[in-house]
Design an enzyme around this catalytic site. Sequence first.
Site, PDB file in Angstrom:
ATOM      1  N   ASN A   9       0.870  -1.181   0.000  1.00  0.00           N
ATOM      2  CA  ASN A   9       0.000   0.000   0.000  1.00  0.00           C
ATOM      3  C   ASN A   9       0.904   1.226   0.000  1.00  0.00           C
ATOM      4  OD1 ASN A   9      -1.907   1.977   0.342  1.00  0.00           O
ATOM      5  ND2 ASN A   9      -2.470   1.386   2.431  1.00  0.00           N
ATOM      6  N   LYS A  11       0.138   4.230  -0.353  1.00  0.00           N
ATOM      7  CA  LYS A  11      -0.512   5.403   0.246  1.00  0.00           C
ATOM      8  C   LYS A  11      -0.248   6.641  -0.622  1.00  0.00           C
ATOM      9  CE  LYS A  11      -0.356   3.189   4.743  1.00  0.00           C
ATOM     10  NZ  LYS A  11      -0.266   3.347   6.210  1.00  0.00           N
ATOM     11  N   HIS A  96      -9.710   0.783   4.815  1.00  0.00           N
ATOM     12  CA  HIS A  96      -8.447   1.021   5.518  1.00  0.00           C
ATOM     13  C   HIS A  96      -8.687   1.953   6.699  1.00  0.00           C
ATOM     14  CE1 HIS A  96      -4.324   2.306   6.319  1.00  0.00           C
ATOM     15  NE2 HIS A  96      -3.927   1.241   5.658  1.00  0.00           N
ATOM     16  N   GLU A  98      -7.131   4.389   7.862  1.00  0.00           N
ATOM     17  CA  GLU A  98      -6.959   5.822   7.593  1.00  0.00           C
ATOM     18  C   GLU A  98      -8.191   6.393   6.907  1.00  0.00           C
ATOM     19  OE1 GLU A  98      -2.170   5.142   7.245  1.00  0.00           O
ATOM     20  OE2 GLU A  98      -3.332   5.522   5.418  1.00  0.00           O
ATOM     21  N   GLU A 168      -5.572  -5.065  10.382  1.00  0.00           N
ATOM     22  CA  GLU A 168      -4.665  -3.975  10.759  1.00  0.00           C
ATOM     23  C   GLU A 168      -4.787  -3.698  12.258  1.00  0.00           C
ATOM     24  OE1 GLU A 168      -4.852  -0.496   7.782  1.00  0.00           O
ATOM     25  OE2 GLU A 168      -6.926  -1.022   8.235  1.00  0.00           O
ATOM     26  N   GLY A 174       2.495   2.765  11.533  1.00  0.00           N
ATOM     27  CA  GLY A 174       3.290   3.987  11.553  1.00  0.00           C
ATOM     28  C   GLY A 174       3.801   4.379  12.920  1.00  0.00           C
ATOM     29  N   SER A 214       2.942  -2.691  10.393  1.00  0.00           N
ATOM     30  CA  SER A 214       4.394  -2.539  10.517  1.00  0.00           C
ATOM     31  C   SER A 214       5.150  -3.842  10.277  1.00  0.00           C
ATOM     32  CB  SER A 214       4.751  -1.964  11.904  1.00  0.00           C
ATOM     33  OG  SER A 214       4.250  -0.653  12.030  1.00  0.00           O
TER      34      SER A 214
END
Length: 251
Positions: A9, A11, A96, A98, A168, A174, A214
Amino acid sequence: MRRKIVAGNWKMNTTPAEGVELLKGVAALKGEVPAGVELIVGVPFTHLCCVKDEAAKAGIAVSAQNCADHESGAYTGEVSARMIASLGAKYVILGHSERREYYGETSRTLNAKMALAYEHGLAPIYCVGEKLDEREANKHFDVVRAQIEEVVFNLTPEQFGKAVIAYEPVWAIGTGKTATAEQAQEIHAFIRQVLAEKFGKEAAEQTPILYGGSCKPSNAAEIFGKADVDGGLIGGASLVAADFVAIAKAF
């Protein structure tokens, strides 16, 4: 045997020209990836036209990172599933963390996006996962169950057969934190159990469930070695060709 998948991904990173170079770097190393491991690159909308030929030549699948929840119309700035499919993408990442957090995507929105993705031949990589406060309150199983029941349970058996699930741990994206391999296995096994309640054990056993928190070359082998982890949805490490391929080699 379930499909093994490593999906990048990207992003909101790289220009289209930089993306093509990154893809060429992955393609050059693809011969090191074990047979049967599928590579997917989730690129920005602006890159879809640019990467499709290089990706097809290398046997790498292309995914969009999102799609609109409408077929067409006066929705300035949106990109439809039909547009994405017309550019050769095979997958679309939906749900996702985000998108849920920053853009307020709900199960209602995601049901519309899923329907349109399937209508236009795109396979969803559907993301589920809990935030740190939900994990600390021991609500992670409830959160993940709800995200599955409210969207995935609305699929037909035929549609479900084409879906990929990505777990996730939002608290590990992050942040430098990583769920342990044991934590990943626990929640992946739970997801498979929930899917079996609706679609049956055999169908659930065939569904790829990717880990998306991660993951990097140093921990991929341990995580992928767990029985219910079928690969990864890779963020930052997918922006370095050698790292992305090293993760795929962990199988």
